[in-house]
Design a protein around this motif. Structure first.
Motif, short mmCIF file in Angstrom:
data_model
loop_
_atom_site.label_atom_id
_atom_site.label_comp_id
_atom_site.label_asym_id
_atom_site.label_seq_id
_atom_site.Cartn_x
_atom_site.Cartn_y
_atom_site.Cartn_z
N THR A 99 36.23 37.04 33.68
CA THR A 99 35.18 36.03 33.68
C THR A 99 35.77 34.67 34.00
O THR A 99 35.21 33.90 34.80
CB THR A 99 34.45 36.01 32.32
OG1 THR A 99 33.89 37.30 32.09
CG2 THR A 99 33.36 34.96 32.30
N VAL A 100 36.89 34.35 33.39
CA VAL A 100 37.55 33.06 33.64
C VAL A 100 37.93 32.95 35.12
O VAL A 100 37.70 31.92 35.76
CB VAL A 100 38.80 32.90 32.74
CG1 VAL A 100 39.65 31.72 33.18
CG2 VAL A 100 38.38 32.76 31.29
N GLN A 101 38.47 34.02 35.68
CA GLN A 101 38.88 34.02 37.09
C GLN A 101 37.67 33.85 38.00
O GLN A 101 37.70 33.06 38.96
CB GLN A 101 39.62 35.31 37.43
CG GLN A 101 40.20 35.33 38.83
CD GLN A 101 41.21 34.24 39.05
OE1 GLN A 101 42.03 33.93 38.19
NE2 GLN A 101 41.17 33.60 40.21
N ASP A 102 36.58 34.57 37.71
CA ASP A 102 35.36 34.46 38.53
C ASP A 102 34.78 33.05 38.47
O ASP A 102 34.34 32.50 39.49
CB ASP A 102 34.31 35.48 38.08
CG ASP A 102 34.69 36.91 38.43
OD1 ASP A 102 35.62 37.12 39.24
OD2 ASP A 102 34.05 37.82 37.87
N LEU A 103 34.74 32.47 37.30
CA LEU A 103 34.20 31.12 37.14
C LEU A 103 35.07 30.10 37.87
O LEU A 103 34.55 29.21 38.57
CB LEU A 103 34.09 30.77 35.65
CG LEU A 103 33.41 29.45 35.31
CD1 LEU A 103 31.98 29.40 35.85
CD2 LEU A 103 33.42 29.24 33.80
N ALA A 104 36.38 30.23 37.75
CA ALA A 104 37.29 29.32 38.45
C ALA A 104 37.11 29.44 39.96
O ALA A 104 37.10 28.43 40.68
CB ALA A 104 38.74 29.61 38.06
N GLU A 105 36.93 30.64 40.45
CA GLU A 105 36.74 30.86 41.89
C GLU A 105 35.44 30.22 42.37
O GLU A 105 35.39 29.61 43.44
CB GLU A 105 36.74 32.36 42.21
CG GLU A 105 36.67 32.68 43.68
CD GLU A 105 37.84 32.17 44.50
OE1 GLU A 105 37.64 31.89 45.70
OE2 GLU A 105 38.95 32.04 43.96
#
Length: 96
Positions: A6-12
């Protein structure tokens, strides 16, 4: 706590929204559905450059398209995109 995916998707997503050209495209599409040639004319860009940015925005599910003959018409994927932009605008105008 947010999981790593989730953190990675949001950062992207925020990374994709961090490009001024993409913001301009999203703003244009927030007003109406447009074809690549109309977006290019509105932004003063060539169609190839606009298509490249639209591909990125489609990949992030921020825009969608439909075919009409040989022409693709683009629009915002859903109301969340408008909400993101409005929240960002509200935030930056609050800081001024």
């Amino acid at each position: 706590m947010l999981d790593d995916n989730t953190v990675q998707d949001l950062a992207e997503m925020f990374k994709i929204l961090g490009d001024p050209t993409r913001i301009r495209i999203l703003h244009a599409l927030s007003r109406q559905e447009l074809c690549v040639c109309d977006i290019a004319e509105t932004l003063g860009m060539n169609q190839s450059a606009v298509s490249h940015q639209l591909r990125t925005l489609r990949g992030a599910r921020l825009v969608k398209f439909r075919k009409e003959g040989k022409e693709a018409w683009y629009s915002l994927d859903d109301d969340h995109v408008i909400s993101l932009m409005c929240q960002g605008l509200e935030h930056i105008s609050h800081k001024r």
